[in-house]
Design a protein around this motif. Structure first.
Motif, mmCIF file in Angstrom:
data_model
loop_
_atom_site.group_PDB
_atom_site.id
_atom_site.type_symbol
_atom_site.label_atom_id
_atom_site.label_comp_id
_atom_site.label_asym_id
_atom_site.label_seq_id
_atom_site.Cartn_x
_atom_site.Cartn_y
_atom_site.Cartn_z
ATOM 1 N N THR A 108 0.389 19.950 14.568
ATOM 2 C CA THR A 108 0.152 18.626 13.980
ATOM 3 C C THR A 108 -1.129 18.002 14.528
ATOM 4 N N SER A 109 -1.422 18.238 15.815
ATOM 5 C CA SER A 109 -2.657 17.714 16.405
ATOM 6 C C SER A 109 -3.872 18.391 15.780
ATOM 7 N N GLN A 110 -3.763 19.680 15.504
ATOM 8 C CA GLN A 110 -4.866 20.398 14.844
ATOM 9 C C GLN A 110 -5.084 19.859 13.427
ATOM 10 N N LYS A 115 11.062 13.432 14.726
ATOM 11 C CA LYS A 115 9.737 13.879 15.152
ATOM 12 C C LYS A 115 8.649 12.981 14.544
ATOM 13 N N LYS A 116 7.490 12.979 15.207
ATOM 14 C CA LYS A 116 6.342 12.243 14.694
ATOM 15 C C LYS A 116 5.985 12.746 13.298
ATOM 16 N N ALA A 117 5.672 11.813 12.388
ATOM 17 C CA ALA A 117 5.379 12.174 11.001
ATOM 18 C C ALA A 117 3.982 11.702 10.619
ATOM 19 N N ILE A 118 3.359 12.440 9.701
ATOM 20 C CA ILE A 118 2.037 12.084 9.187
ATOM 21 C C ILE A 118 2.169 11.795 7.694
ATOM 22 N N ILE A 119 1.671 10.637 7.273
ATOM 23 C CA ILE A 119 1.700 10.237 5.869
ATOM 24 C C ILE A 119 0.260 10.013 5.420
ATOM 25 N N VAL A 120 -0.131 10.681 4.343
ATOM 26 C CA VAL A 120 -1.507 10.579 3.834
ATOM 27 C C VAL A 120 -1.445 10.072 2.397
ATOM 28 N N PHE A 121 -1.998 8.886 2.173
ATOM 29 C CA PHE A 121 -2.091 8.325 0.828
ATOM 30 C C PHE A 121 -3.515 8.518 0.321
#
Length: 818
Positions: A5-7, A393-399
């Motif tokens: 996720t960091s990458q 867990k940490k989540a990533i949201i991309v709009f």
């Protein structure tokens, strides 16, 4: 090496650093836990402990208390907050301690969600007691299984459509035993029952409660929802009774990183600029996520957009074909379930989908959510974003914003998404058009009395008079029975205007289905239909036979239909004014017909051709309103240039169509706009703006905008004011709004900034009552400097002469030889 996720975050922030408009962090929060309720059955305690659950969230405990007390309850909490346990534990607890056993009906808005819950509920029910009789009853249930469920099941999972057309019409023959013992009705994702669908379902519940009373049961309603702004008001309108609301969410929340991206503007072949589509960011982002084995879900608005994006992602990346798949409505049941299983068990790590996966289907632990455009409401935004981070867990949201007014407003005002409260859901169960569809169904199920407590007296009486007059119902003793020979539930579609689908055949195999209205704009002859990454061409669409034949093709383009419409207000119910502009709300007749289609190349979006569409029009009556601009404004603009008036109306129609749905929790497809003539004084025809529902009979979307026209117009003005363009663009008012069919006006709009300037002028007149003549700038293109051609090359002329002479000689020689 950094975590995957960091990458991914590093890749996102480096490659698209110029496109990131904001990065906000929704912080994590801890949950509030309570001990198990004292009266929780020992068998349920054992099941929970076996699943490593030693306590309940506070909202689960509160729901347990309310439901156990026999209160109609609505639970509102975030996604992945254990809502299933919240309503199932108290019901199971009472069932295990009850003798004789009662029955429970669990309703889900979609078959996919009900089938997903079948596994979750089934395992819990079986672990609690081996004697529980359980089954799923929907359109995919085999005949033998249906017979077993009708005869012996105590817990039934179904959906409103099957309740409407399969259970209620047969209540006396097959369902008497189940309905007479019915104690709990569970409705999950209750926020989805809004607008037209909710108005229909509300009448289905009226019919259900009427039949339950006939069989001697008084069921308790238990509802749950993740996203809704007015839970109490909504469920009380839906079920016509008072509810207890449990809305203090005690579940923990993971950290969520929200990135708002706006694709760059690029220059076309001329001086105009256009914005890249969301795919320009989504494609490399999904490819990188798949490479890092990050589980991803990407949402699109339309079915064919899902297919096109899927083809683009896997194009020339054949290793990704097994990792990435498309998911959408129209797939066959076995295809849907196969994709759901593969996503859950990790065989697929990326799914590209419509809002078909927006609801709480358990598709495993996802890390990245990509939204290619605003989904229509803030509620849907957070519902889709809630698909990730479900295991804490940490989540990533991309709009990723599209070049439309609502998308550009949100990407430039990220605080609107993070701070604005979720919209209110609403419905109108007493809509005359919808009520007239359900009363014959109710009469078919059991004769109607002169007064029905579940239906409003005045509307019910008027509707009964209409049905008696047209012969649908006839007196029977002291009641009214259904008088026709058909099966009334078959003619009522809860989700649209038609109750059947067009089957799509490739040879002997059915590969999908589509409603007949959508088929007019998708399956016309020579249309390109995309299915699971394969392109098909429509060979023959037969609306009467309800089928379409397609064949595989290898073309590099897709098709889009161009529609023509005619809108007429046939009856006005009420009127009002806004700064001398006249607004009329009433009945509107709509005539829509696809006239031609465009061929658009996949990668370059180049228009490479046209073709005719020869299908009959779709005509329906709905509700909406007309807006006639102030007469002083019309007169002032006429003196300068008559073209200003229609430029303003078409511009306002464009921005209002894109922004108004956010005012009423509707979708872009629920509302339409048009510019048409109205007969103002029997002699003076004027152009007016029309806003109307796209649902037959109307369901109240346009009415909500009519009631809140001031805020809706101010929102339009804010969108235009905040846009950075100088002469109009798709993000505010496109230079050539759709619907213009006058060559003179079209040329004027293309050659100037009239669309945006005239729209601003009209908004000032409507909101402030001022007349400001727009200052229009004509785009002047400088003529390129003439370039003198180089002098002729005499040696080249001689060479060509010799070559031509030699060619003639060789030709004559070949003729002699052959």
């Amino acid at each position: 090496m950094p975590a995957p996720t960091s990458q991914l975050v590093a890749f996102l922030e480096n490659r698209f650093k110029d496109d990131i408009k904001s990065h906000s962090i929704v912080p994590a929060s801890e949950g509030m836990l309570n001990d198990f309720p004292e009266n929780l059955d020992f068998r349920l305690r054992s099941v929970l402990k076996n699943q490593n659950i030693s306590s309940l969230y506070s909202h689960q405990n509160e729901a347990f208390s309310c439901i156990s007390s026999g209160e109609d309850t609505v639970l509102v909490s975030q996604t992945a907050s254990g809502k299933t346990f919240s309503f199932l534990l108290p019901i199971l607890n009472e069932y295990l301690q009850s003798d004789p056993p009662f029955t429970v009906m669990l309703l889900y808005p979609t078959k996919a969600l009900s089938r997903d819950q079948e596994g979750t509920l089934g395992s819990l029910l079986k672990a609690a007691s081996d004697n529980l009789k359980f089954g799923t009853f929907d359109g995919d249930t085999p005949r033998d299984e249906r017979t077993r469920i009708k005869r012996s099941a105590d817990f039934i999972i179904s959906n409103p459509d099957m309740l409407h057309s399969g259970i209620l019409p047969n209540h006396n023959r097959h369902w008497k035993n189940f309905l007479s013992r019915l104690k709990f009705i569970v409705i999950d994702e209750v926020h989805t029952y809004r607008g037209a669908f909710g108005s229909h379902v509300s009448n289905v519940f009226r019919r259900l409660l009427r039949v339950c009373a006939l069989h001697g049961s008084k069921p308790i309603f238990v509802c749950s929802s993740a996203t809704i702004g007015n839970p109490r008001e909504h469920v009380e309108s839906l079920f016509h009774r008072q509810f207890t609301v449990v809305d203090k969410d005690g579940a923990p929340r993971p950290q969520r990183d929200l990135y708002m991206l706006n694709p760059p503007l690029v220059a076309s072949h001329g001086i105009a600029k256009y914005r890249n589509g969301p795919a320009s960011i989504a494609i490399p982002l999904m490819r990188m996520a798949a490479k890092l084995n990050i589980r991803t879900i990407c949402f699109c608005r339309a079915r064919q957009q899902v297919e096109r994006l899927y083809r683009s992602v896997v194009n020339e990346n054949f290793a990704l074909k097994d990792k990435i798949k498309p998911y959408r409505g129209g797939l066959l049941p076995n295809e849907r379930r196969q994709l759901e299983r593969e996503l859950f068990n990790g065989k697929i790590n990326t799914i590209i989908t419509t809002n078909a996966l927006e609801l709480g289907i358990d598709i495993g632990d996802l890390d990245l959510c990509i939204l290619t455009g605003h989904p229509g409401t803030i509620a849907s935004f957070w519902q889709q974003a809630g698909r990730v981070g479900r295991k804490g867990k940490k989540a990533i949201i991309v709009f990723i914003a599209k070049d439309t007014p609502i998308d550009q407003y949100f990407v430039n005002h990220p605080e609107f998404i993070t701070s604005q409260p979720v919209e209110k859901a609403w419905l109108n169960a007493d809509n005359p058009y919808i009520l007239l569809q359900h009363l014959p169904c109710a009469a078919h199920e059991y004769p109607l009395r002169r007064s029905e407590p579940l239906f409003p007296d005045q509307t019910y009486t008027a509707a009964i008079d209409v049905l008696k007059k047209d012969g649908t119902v006839t007196p029977y003793k002291d009641c009214l029975r259904y008088a026709l020979q058909d099966y009334p539930a078959r003619g009522v579609n809860l989700r649209g205007m038609t109750d059947f689908n067009i089957e799509i055949h490739h040879g002997p195999t059915v590969i999908g289905e589509l409603d007949p209205i959508g088929a007019r704009g998708t399956l016309y002859k020579d249309a390109i239909y995309q299915h699971l990454g394969t392109r098909f061409m429509s060979l023959d669409l037969d609306l009467a036979k309800k089928l379409c034949k397609v064949d595989k093709v290898g073309v590099d383009y897709y098709t889009e239909a161009v529609w023509e419409g005619r809108v007429i207000m046939t009856e006005s119910d009420e009127s009002k004014t806004l700064n001398d502009s006249k607004l009329d709300f009433g009945l509107i007749n709509v005539n829509k017909q696809p006239k031609l289609y465009k061929k658009i190349r996949e990668k370059s979006y180049e228009n490479i051709g046209y073709g005719p569409i020869t299908l009959p029009p779709f005509i329906y009556d709905t509700t909406g309103f007309s807006l006639l601009p102030p007469k002083p404004w019309i007169d002032a603009l006429k003196e300068v240039d008559k073209r200003f008036i229609n430029s303003a109306l078409y511009g306002l129609a464009y921005v209002l169509h894109h922004s108004a749905p956010s005012q009423c929790m509707g979708d872009y497809k629920d509302i339409d706009t048009d510019v048409s003539l109205i007969d103002e004084n029997e002699e003076d025809w004027q152009s007016a703006l029309f806003v109307f529902d796209t649902h037959e009979g109307g369901v109240g979307y346009a009415e909500k905008i009519y009631e809140n026209i001031g805020p809706a117009l101010r929102f339009c003005r804010n969108i235009i004011h905040d846009c950075s363009c100088q002469s109009g663009c798709p993000a505010c008012v496109t230079p050539l709004p759709p619907g213009v069919d006058n060559d003179n006006l079209e040329s004027f709009l293309i050659e100037s900034d009239a669309a945006i300037r005239c729209t601003q002028c009209l908004l000032v007149a409507l909101l402030d009552g001022e007349i400001k003549i727009p200052e229009i700038t004509i785009n002047k293109f400088s003529q390129p400097t003439a370039i003198d051609p180089p002098p002729e090359d005499e040696e080249a002329i001689k060479l060509n002469l010799r070559l031509n002479r030699a060619s003639q000689i060789m030709k004559q020689k070949r003729e002699r030889l052959h």
